[in-house]
Write a protein that holds these residues in place. Structure first.
Motif, PDB file in Angstrom:
ATOM      1  N   ILE A  87       0.809  -1.212   0.000  1.00 20.65           N
ATOM      2  CA  ILE A  87       0.000   0.000   0.000  1.00 20.65           C
ATOM      3  C   ILE A  87       0.845   1.266   0.000  1.00 20.65           C
ATOM      4  CG2 ILE A  87      -0.224   0.209   2.507  1.00 20.65           C
ATOM      5  CD1 ILE A  87      -3.380   0.493   1.425  1.00 20.65           C
ATOM      6  N   GLY A  88       2.121   1.117   0.175  1.00 17.67           N
ATOM      7  CA  GLY A  88       2.983   2.288   0.080  1.00 17.67           C
ATOM      8  C   GLY A  88       3.077   3.088   1.366  1.00 17.67           C
ATOM      9  N   ASN A  89       3.667   4.221   1.265  1.00 19.48           N
ATOM     10  CA  ASN A  89       3.961   5.104   2.395  1.00 19.48           C
ATOM     11  C   ASN A  89       2.682   5.772   2.919  1.00 19.48           C
ATOM     12  OD1 ASN A  89       4.914   7.021   4.148  1.00 19.48           O
ATOM     13  ND2 ASN A  89       6.070   8.179   2.595  1.00 19.48           N
ATOM     14  N   PRO A  90       2.311   5.511   4.178  1.00 18.84           N
ATOM     15  CA  PRO A  90       1.062   6.091   4.694  1.00 18.84           C
ATOM     16  C   PRO A  90       1.204   7.531   5.170  1.00 18.84           C
ATOM     17  CG  PRO A  90       2.089   4.749   6.393  1.00 18.84           C
ATOM     18  CD  PRO A  90       2.975   4.649   5.164  1.00 18.84           C
ATOM     19  N   LEU A  91       2.429   8.054   5.208  1.00 21.09           N
ATOM     20  CA  LEU A  91       2.637   9.347   5.878  1.00 21.09           C
ATOM     21  C   LEU A  91       2.037  10.549   5.157  1.00 21.09           C
ATOM     22  CD1 LEU A  91       6.248   8.814   7.261  1.00 21.09           C
ATOM     23  CD2 LEU A  91       4.066   8.619   8.486  1.00 21.09           C
ATOM     24  N   PRO A  92       2.184  10.675   3.828  1.00 22.49           N
ATOM     25  CA  PRO A  92       1.641  11.887   3.194  1.00 22.49           C
ATOM     26  C   PRO A  92       0.140  12.073   3.445  1.00 22.49           C
ATOM     27  CG  PRO A  92       3.173  10.819   1.710  1.00 22.49           C
ATOM     28  CD  PRO A  92       2.968   9.871   2.869  1.00 22.49           C
ATOM     29  N   ALA A  93      -0.641  11.001   3.300  1.00 23.69           N
ATOM     30  CA  ALA A  93      -2.090  11.131   3.514  1.00 23.69           C
ATOM     31  C   ALA A  93      -2.380  11.500   4.969  1.00 23.69           C
ATOM     32  CB  ALA A  93      -2.795   9.825   3.137  1.00 23.69           C
ATOM     33  N   ALA A  94      -1.726  10.826   5.892  1.00 24.73           N
ATOM     34  CA  ALA A  94      -2.005  11.074   7.311  1.00 24.73           C
ATOM     35  C   ALA A  94      -1.571  12.490   7.712  1.00 24.73           C
ATOM     36  CB  ALA A  94      -1.300  10.021   8.164  1.00 24.73           C
ATOM     37  N   ARG A  95      -0.445  12.938   7.162  1.00 24.97           N
ATOM     38  CA  ARG A  95       0.009  14.305   7.480  1.00 24.97           C
ATOM     39  C   ARG A  95      -0.932  15.344   6.881  1.00 24.97           C
ATOM     40  NH1 ARG A  95       6.435  13.093   6.383  1.00 24.97           N
ATOM     41  NH2 ARG A  95       6.881  12.298   8.492  1.00 24.97           N
ATOM     42  N   ALA A  96      -1.355  15.099   5.643  1.00 26.20           N
ATOM     43  CA  ALA A  96      -2.286  16.047   5.013  1.00 26.20           C
ATOM     44  C   ALA A  96      -3.577  16.123   5.821  1.00 26.20           C
ATOM     45  CB  ALA A  96      -2.582  15.603   3.579  1.00 26.20           C
ATOM     46  N   PHE A  97      -4.040  14.961   6.266  1.00 23.29           N
ATOM     47  CA  PHE A  97      -5.264  14.957   7.069  1.00 23.29           C
ATOM     48  C   PHE A  97      -5.082  15.806   8.327  1.00 23.29           C
ATOM     49  CE2 PHE A  97      -7.697  13.667  10.650  1.00 23.29           C
ATOM     50  CZ  PHE A  97      -8.978  13.811  10.150  1.00 23.29           C
ATOM     51  N   CYS A  98      -3.963  15.610   9.023  1.00 17.49           N
ATOM     52  CA  CYS A  98      -3.722  16.355  10.266  1.00 17.49           C
ATOM     53  C   CYS A  98      -3.686  17.854  10.029  1.00 17.49           C
ATOM     54  CB  CYS A  98      -2.396  15.909  10.899  1.00 17.49           C
ATOM     55  SG  CYS A  98      -2.468  14.275  11.624  1.00 17.49           S
ATOM     56  N   LEU A 137     -10.435  16.687  -3.880  1.00 25.75           N
ATOM     57  CA  LEU A 137     -10.364  17.221  -2.514  1.00 25.75           C
ATOM     58  C   LEU A 137     -11.671  17.922  -2.142  1.00 25.75           C
ATOM     59  CD1 LEU A 137      -6.772  18.749  -2.675  1.00 25.75           C
ATOM     60  CD2 LEU A 137      -7.491  16.776  -1.292  1.00 25.75           C
ATOM     61  N   PRO A 138     -11.949  18.043  -0.858  1.00 29.52           N
ATOM     62  CA  PRO A 138     -13.136  18.794  -0.434  1.00 29.52           C
ATOM     63  C   PRO A 138     -13.060  20.237  -0.936  1.00 29.52           C
ATOM     64  CG  PRO A 138     -12.175  17.606   1.436  1.00 29.52           C
ATOM     65  CD  PRO A 138     -11.214  17.481   0.293  1.00 29.52           C
ATOM     66  N   ALA A 139     -14.202  20.798  -1.299  1.00 26.93           N
ATOM     67  CA  ALA A 139     -14.255  22.198  -1.711  1.00 26.93           C
ATOM     68  C   ALA A 139     -13.700  23.071  -0.587  1.00 26.93           C
ATOM     69  CB  ALA A 139     -15.698  22.592  -2.026  1.00 26.93           C
ATOM     70  N   GLY A 140     -12.895  24.027  -0.951  1.00 26.83           N
ATOM     71  CA  GLY A 140     -12.318  24.920   0.065  1.00 26.83           C
ATOM     72  C   GLY A 140     -10.852  24.652   0.294  1.00 26.83           C
ATOM     73  N   LEU A 141     -10.332  23.567  -0.276  1.00 30.99           N
ATOM     74  CA  LEU A 141      -8.903  23.271  -0.131  1.00 30.99           C
ATOM     75  C   LEU A 141      -8.209  23.505  -1.469  1.00 30.99           C
ATOM     76  CD1 LEU A 141      -8.932  19.967   1.952  1.00 30.99           C
ATOM     77  CD2 LEU A 141      -8.506  22.300   2.771  1.00 30.99           C
ATOM     78  N   ALA A 142      -7.114  24.203  -1.427  1.00 21.53           N
ATOM     79  CA  ALA A 142      -6.331  24.449  -2.646  1.00 21.53           C
ATOM     80  C   ALA A 142      -5.352  23.297  -2.826  1.00 21.53           C
ATOM     81  CB  ALA A 142      -5.581  25.769  -2.524  1.00 21.53           C
ATOM     82  N   PRO A 143      -5.446  22.579  -3.944  1.00 22.77           N
ATOM     83  CA  PRO A 143      -4.625  21.369  -4.119  1.00 22.77           C
ATOM     84  C   PRO A 143      -3.137  21.593  -3.905  1.00 22.77           C
ATOM     85  CG  PRO A 143      -6.289  21.494  -5.833  1.00 22.77           C
ATOM     86  CD  PRO A 143      -6.379  22.779  -5.066  1.00 22.77           C
ATOM     87  N   GLN A 144      -2.598  22.623  -4.516  1.00 17.49           N
ATOM     88  CA  GLN A 144      -1.144  22.797  -4.427  1.00 17.49           C
ATOM     89  C   GLN A 144      -0.712  23.198  -3.012  1.00 17.49           C
ATOM     90  OE1 GLN A 144       0.832  21.673  -6.701  1.00 17.49           O
ATOM     91  NE2 GLN A 144       2.562  22.156  -5.366  1.00 17.49           N
ATOM     92  N   ALA A 145      -1.508  24.037  -2.381  1.00 22.52           N
ATOM     93  CA  ALA A 145      -1.187  24.440  -0.999  1.00 22.52           C
ATOM     94  C   ALA A 145      -1.240  23.227  -0.074  1.00 22.52           C
ATOM     95  CB  ALA A 145      -2.168  25.516  -0.527  1.00 22.52           C
ATOM     96  N   LEU A 146      -2.193  22.353  -0.331  1.00 22.56           N
ATOM     97  CA  LEU A 146      -2.312  21.157   0.498  1.00 22.56           C
ATOM     98  C   LEU A 146      -1.098  20.247   0.328  1.00 22.56           C
ATOM     99  CD1 LEU A 146      -4.185  19.458   2.395  1.00 22.56           C
ATOM    100  CD2 LEU A 146      -4.676  18.134   0.333  1.00 22.56           C
ATOM    101  N   ALA A 147      -0.687  20.051  -0.931  1.00 21.31           N
ATOM    102  CA  ALA A 147       0.477  19.198  -1.183  1.00 21.31           C
ATOM    103  C   ALA A 147       1.716  19.769  -0.482  1.00 21.31           C
ATOM    104  CB  ALA A 147       0.711  19.067  -2.691  1.00 21.31           C
ATOM    105  N   GLU A 148       1.838  21.065  -0.510  1.00 22.66           N
ATOM    106  CA  GLU A 148       2.997  21.685   0.147  1.00 22.66           C
ATOM    107  C   GLU A 148       2.904  21.550   1.672  1.00 22.66           C
ATOM    108  OE1 GLU A 148       3.373  25.673  -1.477  1.00 22.66           O
ATOM    109  OE2 GLU A 148       3.461  24.798  -3.510  1.00 22.66           O
ATOM    110  N   ALA A 149       1.708  21.739   2.177  1.00 21.09           N
ATOM    111  CA  ALA A 149       1.527  21.597   3.629  1.00 21.09           C
ATOM    112  C   ALA A 149       1.845  20.169   4.075  1.00 21.09           C
ATOM    113  CB  ALA A 149       0.094  21.971   4.017  1.00 21.09           C
ATOM    114  N   ALA A 150       1.449  19.188   3.248  1.00 18.58           N
ATOM    115  CA  ALA A 150       1.680  17.783   3.613  1.00 18.58           C
ATOM    116  C   ALA A 150       3.159  17.450   3.664  1.00 18.58           C
ATOM    117  CB  ALA A 150       0.967  16.858   2.620  1.00 18.58           C
TER     118      ALA A 150
END
Lengths: 202, 202
Positions: A87-98, A137-150
Motif C-alpha cells: 500500500i505504500g507510504n502512509p505518511l503523506p495522507a495522514a500528514r495532510a489529514f492532520c 479534494l473537499p471544496a475549500g482546499l487548494a490542491p497545491q497548498a495542500l500538497a505543500e503543507a503535507a
C-alpha cells in the motif's frame, strides 16, 4: 453536550475504510459528532506491540484478504485495490489529514473520506505529498497548498502528536471507536459500539 | 445432507468459550450439526504466525481483558477466572477431548462444554491429566479411565493430527467456524457466519 465519538483510523487499513463509511451516520443517529483521529499501525503494531503487518502474517494474511473482499461484497463497498500489492507510504495522507483538521476542522470528515476513497475505492498510491494535489479534494482546499503543507514540518509534527496520543490512549488497531472512554476495536464491533451508545453501557 | 459446521477452538481461548455456548443452537437453527475441532493457539499463533499470545501483547492484551469481561456481562456468561493469571498447560484438556471424540463421538459436544465450563466458568486448572477425573464429566465417561487416556500416547497423537489439520486448513484463531469451506474467525463474527449459513453466501 455529549462528547464526540473518537474514531481512530489508519488510511492503510481496509477495515478502517469500511468503518469510515459508516461512522458519520452512526454518530448522527445517536446525537454525536465524530472526532477523526489518525493513528499509524506501523508504530502501534510493529514498534509497540512487536507484531507483523496483518497482510504479511502467515495464515491470517490470507484470511484477511478473503474477508476484506467478502465484507466489501456484503456491504456493497467499492474496492479498487489489489490486496496483494503493498500500500505504500502512509505518511503523506495522514500528514495532510492532520493539517486539514488543524486549519479547516470543519472539513476533517470530508478530507478523511476523500483520502480513503482515493486509496481504497480508486486504488491510487498516495505515497508522496505531490500526488495529493491530484485527488478529488473537499471544496475549500487548494490542491497545491495542500500538497505543500503535507510536505512541511507542521504536518509532520501534528501527525507525530496524534500518533503519540493514540499510543498513550492504548489504541492498537484500526478502526477503534472510543465512546466516553470505552474502546471498541474492529469494523466487526460497530454494532457493539452502537449498542453501547444507545444503552449507555452494560 | 448438509455438511457439519467445523468449529475450531482452543480451550484456553475465552472467545472460544463464548462461541462454544452459542454454536450448538446456531447449527440447530440452520439444520446443521457441529464438528468440534480442537486447535492449539500455541502452535498456530506462536510457531506458524510468529506472534505473541494475545494477553501478553502490549496494548492489545489490556484491551482484550477489558473486552472479555464486557462480552461476558453483555451475554450473561459466567466467568470464574482471573484474566491476569496464566491459564496453564492446554494439552491435557485438548488431548482428553480428542480421545472422547474418537471413542465416544456422540459425547463430543458435551465433553467440550464440560472442559470449557471447568476452565472458564469454574476457573479450574486442568494442567495435568489427573485433574480431569475431578471435573463434572458427561454421563458415560469413567473419570479415572479418562484421566489415564488423556495421559496416553493415543490422545497425544490424535491431538497432533487435529492441530496439523487445523494448520493445513489455514486456521489461526479461536474460534473459527468453517461453513462449507468458508472460514469465519472470531466470536464477533458469529452473526456474519449465521447470515452466510442462511443465505448460502454472498
Amino acid at each position: 453536550m455529549a462528547q464526540p465519538l473518537a474514531f481512530y483510523f489508519d488510511f492503510i487499513s481496509p477495515y478502517g475504510y469500511f468503518a469510515s463509511l459508516a461512522i458519520d451516520a452512526m454518530a448522527a443517529r445517536n446525537g454525536r459528532t465524530v472526532d477523526w483521529r489518525p493513528m499509524l499501525l506501523g508504530v502501534s503494531v510493529l514498534k509497540v506491540m512487536g507484531l507483523k503487518p496483518l497482510l504479511d502474517t502467515p495464515l491470517k494474511g490470507d484470511y484477511v484478504r478473503r474477508d476484506v473482499l467478502r465484507q466489501a461484497r456484503r456491504h456493497g463497498i467499492r474496492l479498487g485495490r489489489d490486496l496483494n500489492s503493498p500500500i505504500g507510504n502512509p505518511l503523506p495522507a495522514a500528514r495532510a489529514f492532520c493539517w486539514v483538521k488543524r486549519h479547516h476542522p470543519e472539513l476533517q470528515a470530508a478530507m478523511a473520506h476523500a483520502l480513503f476513497h482515493a486509496i481504497w475505492a480508486e486504488g491510487r498510491e498516495l505515497s508522496t505529498p505531490q500526488v495529493l494535489a491530484d485527488i478529488a479534494l473537499p471544496a475549500g482546499l487548494a490542491p497545491q497548498a495542500l500538497a505543500e503543507a503535507a510536505a512541511g514540518d507542521e504536518a509532520a509534527r501534528l501527525l507525530r502528536d496524534a500518533v503519540a496520543d493514540s499510543i498513550e490512549v492504548g489504541i492498537f488497531g484500526s478502526p477503534t471507536i472510543v465512546i466516553d472512554g470505552e474502546p471498541f476495536w474492529g469494523f466487526d464491533r460497530l454494532a457493539d459500539a452502537e449498542a453501547w451508545l444507545r444503552s449507555g453501557g452494560w
